[in-house]
Every structure is written in structure tokens, then in C-alpha cells.
Design a protein around this motif. Structure first.
Motif, short mmCIF file in Angstrom:
data_model
loop_
_atom_site.label_atom_id
_atom_site.label_comp_id
_atom_site.label_asym_id
_atom_site.label_seq_id
_atom_site.Cartn_x
_atom_site.Cartn_y
_atom_site.Cartn_z
N ARG A 16 -15.74 -11.16 34.48
CA ARG A 16 -15.19 -11.19 35.85
C ARG A 16 -15.66 -9.92 36.59
NH1 ARG A 16 -10.75 -9.83 32.59
NH2 ARG A 16 -10.08 -7.67 32.93
N GLY A 17 -15.26 -9.85 37.86
CA GLY A 17 -15.45 -8.64 38.65
C GLY A 17 -16.89 -8.21 38.81
N ILE A 18 -17.10 -6.90 38.74
CA ILE A 18 -18.42 -6.34 38.98
C ILE A 18 -19.42 -6.81 37.92
CG2 ILE A 18 -19.72 -4.16 39.05
CD1 ILE A 18 -17.16 -2.82 40.21
N HIS A 36 -21.19 -10.46 28.14
CA HIS A 36 -20.24 -9.96 27.14
C HIS A 36 -18.81 -9.99 27.69
CE1 HIS A 36 -17.66 -6.51 25.97
NE2 HIS A 36 -17.86 -7.05 24.78
N TYR A 37 -17.85 -10.21 26.78
CA TYR A 37 -16.42 -10.15 27.15
C TYR A 37 -15.64 -9.68 25.93
CZ TYR A 37 -15.89 -14.40 24.39
OH TYR A 37 -15.89 -15.30 23.36
N GLY A 38 -14.38 -9.28 26.18
CA GLY A 38 -13.53 -8.85 25.07
C GLY A 38 -12.59 -9.95 24.64
N THR A 39 -11.80 -10.46 25.58
CA THR A 39 -10.80 -11.48 25.24
C THR A 39 -10.90 -12.73 26.11
OG1 THR A 39 -9.25 -10.35 26.69
CG2 THR A 39 -9.10 -9.82 24.35
N MET A 101 -9.44 0.50 33.67
CA MET A 101 -8.96 1.37 34.75
C MET A 101 -7.47 1.56 34.54
SD MET A 101 -11.22 0.00 37.96
CE MET A 101 -11.25 -1.73 37.52
N ARG A 116 -7.36 5.58 23.96
CA ARG A 116 -7.83 4.20 24.22
C ARG A 116 -8.81 4.19 25.40
NH1 ARG A 116 -8.76 -0.71 23.46
NH2 ARG A 116 -8.17 -2.33 24.92
N SER A 146 -20.20 3.94 36.42
CA SER A 146 -19.17 4.98 36.47
C SER A 146 -18.25 4.70 37.65
CB SER A 146 -19.84 6.36 36.58
OG SER A 146 -18.87 7.38 36.63
N LYS A 164 -15.10 8.67 32.81
CA LYS A 164 -16.32 8.36 33.55
C LYS A 164 -17.23 9.59 33.63
CE LYS A 164 -15.64 3.99 34.54
NZ LYS A 164 -16.47 2.95 33.89
N PRO A 190 -19.60 2.94 41.82
CA PRO A 190 -18.95 2.19 42.91
C PRO A 190 -17.71 2.93 43.42
CG PRO A 190 -19.12 0.88 40.87
CD PRO A 190 -19.40 2.31 40.51
N GLY A 191 -17.28 2.56 44.62
CA GLY A 191 -15.94 2.91 45.10
C GLY A 191 -15.07 1.67 44.95
N ASN A 195 -12.51 -6.81 42.71
CA ASN A 195 -12.87 -7.45 41.44
C ASN A 195 -12.07 -8.73 41.20
OD1 ASN A 195 -10.35 -6.48 40.90
ND2 ASN A 195 -10.98 -4.97 39.37
P1 NAP Z 1 -12.42 -5.79 35.64
O1 NAP Z 1 -12.38 -6.80 36.72
O2 NAP Z 1 -11.15 -5.24 35.12
O3 NAP Z 1 -13.25 -6.41 34.41
C1 NAP Z 1 -13.42 -5.64 33.26
C2 NAP Z 1 -14.38 -6.34 32.32
O4 NAP Z 1 -14.54 -5.51 31.17
C3 NAP Z 1 -13.88 -7.69 31.85
O5 NAP Z 1 -14.98 -8.54 31.66
C4 NAP Z 1 -13.25 -7.37 30.50
O6 NAP Z 1 -13.33 -8.45 29.60
C5 NAP Z 1 -14.13 -6.22 30.00
N1 NAP Z 1 -13.40 -5.31 29.13
C6 NAP Z 1 -12.41 -4.44 29.47
N2 NAP Z 1 -12.00 -3.78 28.39
C7 NAP Z 1 -12.70 -4.27 27.34
C8 NAP Z 1 -12.71 -3.98 25.94
N3 NAP Z 1 -11.88 -3.08 25.38
N4 NAP Z 1 -13.56 -4.66 25.17
C9 NAP Z 1 -14.40 -5.57 25.69
N5 NAP Z 1 -14.44 -5.88 26.99
C10 NAP Z 1 -13.60 -5.23 27.81
O7 NAP Z 1 -13.32 -4.53 36.05
P2 NAP Z 1 -14.15 -4.25 37.39
O8 NAP Z 1 -13.22 -3.84 38.45
O9 NAP Z 1 -15.12 -5.33 37.62
O10 NAP Z 1 -14.92 -2.92 36.93
C11 NAP Z 1 -16.12 -2.96 36.20
C12 NAP Z 1 -16.61 -1.54 35.99
O11 NAP Z 1 -16.71 -0.87 37.25
C13 NAP Z 1 -15.62 -0.69 35.16
O12 NAP Z 1 -16.34 0.17 34.32
C14 NAP Z 1 -14.87 0.11 36.22
O13 NAP Z 1 -14.40 1.33 35.71
C15 NAP Z 1 -15.95 0.31 37.27
N6 NAP Z 1 -15.44 0.54 38.61
C16 NAP Z 1 -14.67 -0.41 39.24
C17 NAP Z 1 -14.20 -0.17 40.53
C18 NAP Z 1 -13.37 -1.19 41.29
O14 NAP Z 1 -12.83 -0.85 42.36
N7 NAP Z 1 -13.26 -2.42 40.82
C19 NAP Z 1 -14.51 1.03 41.18
C20 NAP Z 1 -15.30 1.97 40.51
C21 NAP Z 1 -15.76 1.70 39.24
P3 NAP Z 1 -12.03 -9.12 28.89
O15 NAP Z 1 -11.07 -9.46 29.98
O16 NAP Z 1 -12.57 -10.29 28.19
O17 NAP Z 1 -11.52 -8.06 27.98
#
Ligand code: NAP
Length: 253
Positions: A16-18, A36-39, A101, A116, A146, A164, A190-191, A195
């Protein structure tokens, strides 16, 4: 559009998301993508199905990152499926996107939560890269996702920002380490990016996050994916060790 035909890519956290947007973008550019995914197996399978429906190539691979054995699980699944699809385990593009996050006031951070966060956001990418090195050919690409948060103070985000910051150190040192092989290693920061989480549907929260960006909006994940696709392409061959601010001007203050 960058041409990634005949390239293979692993995008961690692509259910999902980014990460999903990055996987879709790389596939549209021609890469075979490991989602790739975790759960979230169903979500990851939906991403794969969506890519295939558009004529792209993708497969899902599961591994919980954090526990040490997660990296072994990831590479067992990845290498087997790369072999099946391409006859080789070559991996051209690695995107370390999976991340946790979360916020905690400085007075409330617990050791368990800190460990963690570090394990998933910093330790796992280090060992994923270490393990991927024998699969990544010369001229390969490593991109670490990051956050702009490493560049300004937000006390309740100190733990997340620390993880990060550590990830960005991986970029710096591995960019030097791998330069001779012309493998580039870069950070994308990103900011606030929509997601799909419920937070972004709360008008006051969305408005507050929007105002952080010079554009007055939160990012669509596709905006981050386009930056990643550029860094993955041959057009970006002379960029390594960089911090690529993709925060929509959030860091302008
Ligand atoms: P997200 O929607 O929460 O999605 C996270 C993804 O990472 C999911 O596919 C999840 O898969 C996987 N994941 C999380 N923990 C895991 C683990 N322990 N083992 C395996 N897979 C894991 O995140 P997002 O908002 O798209 O963010 C993606 C990246 O961008 C992150 O590194 C985040 O820190 C960074 N970021 C995001 C933002 C923002 O505003 N969204 C801003 C700056 C940076 P499962 O659900 O299957 O575990």
C-alpha cells in the motif's frame, strides 16, 4: 518516461501507500517488480493483479522485517521467484521503503518501542542491502526512503527521525563503498504523503499537513514514485549518495 525494460526490482513495503505507487511506477517503466509485504497478503496480491492487468510484470513476496530471520525469509522468496520469472536471481533495483511511523513524546518513549522502530526502519534495510549485494550487478540502484523529518525538529517524532537518520547514514557510506561498481545509492525524503490511511480523511489533520508543504497540499504517492523511477533510471547514473528532498518544499520552512 524512464525505460526499465529487462530490469528487476524489489520494493519493500509495497502492499500500500508509497511503496505500492513505486512498485506500479517501476512496473509501468518495464521492470519485473517484487512486491514485498509483511502481513497484508491480500493487499499485496491486489497490487500484483493491478500491475498485471496493465500489462506489467510483478509477484508478491512475504517477510516480516525486524526479526533477524526476516531477511532470510525475504531472500528465499525473492530469489526463487526471480529464478522462476527470469532464469536468474539478478536484482537491478532495490527500494528500501518499508517502514514504521509513529509518535511518542520524549518522556514516553519506551525501550521496547525504540528497538522495534530501529529494527524495522534502520537495521532491516542495512541487512537487506548486505544480502542483496551479491544479486545486484554493476550499475545497479539502491534507493532508501527516508523522511523530511530528519531536517527539522518535531519532538514527538524523535524516535522515528532517529531511525531515518540512521537510514541516511547507510546511503552515505554504501554510496562510497559501491561507487567502483557504479551502483548508486540515494535517499528520497518525502514529506506528508497521502498513503490512504484514515488520518488523511480527517479535514483538520489533512489541512495541517498540507500547510507544511510550499504547495499547500499533501503529496500523492505517485509524486514520490516518479522521483524514485528517475533515480532508478540510467538518466540518474551520476547521482550517488544524495539526499533528494521530495517533500514539496516542506524543508523551505
Ligand atoms: P504505509 O502506508 O504504512 O505502508 C507501509 C508498508 O510497509 C506496508 O506495505 C507494510 O506492509 C510494510 N511494512 C511495515 N512494517 C513492516 C515490517 N515490519 N515488515 C514488513 N513489512 C512492513 O507507509 P507509507 O506511508 O506508504 O510510507 C512508506 C515509507 O515512506 C516509509 O518508510 C515511511 O517512513 C516513509 N514516509 C512516509 C511519509 C508519509 O507521509 N506517508 C512521509 C515521509 C516518509 P504490511 O502491512 O504487510 O506489514
Amino acid at each position: 518516461m524512464p525505460n526499465l525494460t529487462d530490469k528487476t526490482a524489489l520494493v519493500t513495503g509495497a502492499s500500500r501507500g508509497i511503496g505500492q505507487a513505486i512498485a506500479e511506477r517501476l512496473a509501468r517503466a518495464g521492470a519485473l517488480v517484487a512486491v514485498h509485504y509483511g502481513t497484508s497478503a491480500e493487499a499485496a496480491e491486489r497490487v500484483v493483479a493491478g500491475i498485471r492487468a496493465e500489462g506489467g510484470r510483478a509477484f508478491a513476496v512475504r517477510a516480516e522485517l525486524g526479526p533477524s530471520e526476516g531477511v532470510d525469509t525475504l531472500f528465499a522468496g525473492l530469489e526463487a521467484q526471480l529464478e522462476e520469472h527470469t532464469g536468474s536471481s539478478r536484482l537491478d533495483i532495490l527500494v528500501n521503503n518499508a517502514g514504521l511511523m509513529g509518535t511518542a513524546q520524549p518522556e514516553e518513549i519506551t525501550g521496547e518501542w525504540f528497538d522495534r522502530m530501529m529494527a524495522v526502519n534502520a537495521k532491516a534495510p542495512l541487512f537487506v542491502i548486505q544480502r542483496a549485494l551479491s544479486l545486484i550487478p554493476d550499475h545497479g540502484r539502491i534507493i532508501n526512503i527516508s523522511s523530511g523529518l530528519t531536517r527539522f525538529a518535531a519532538p514527538e517524532q524523535v524516535t522515528y527521525a532517529m531511525t531515518k537518520g540512521a537510514l541516511e547514514q547507510i546511503t552515505l557510506h554504501f554510496a562510497r563503498h559501491l561507487g567502483k561498481r557504479r551502483i548508486t545509492v540515494n535517499t528520497v525524503a518525502p514529506g506528508s504523503t497521502d498513503n490512504g490511511s484514515a488520518l488523511f480523511r480527517i479535514p483538520e489533520v489533512r489541512e495541517a499537513m498540507s500547510q507544511l508543504s510550499a504547495f499547500g497540499e499533501v503529496a500523492d504517492p505517485s509524486a514520490i514514485a516518479d522521483v524514485v523511477a528517475f533515480l532508478a533510471s540510467s538518466d540518474a547514473r551520476w547521482i550517488t549518495g544524495a539526499f533528494v528532498d521530495s517533500s514539496g518544499g516542506t524543508l523551505l520552512g
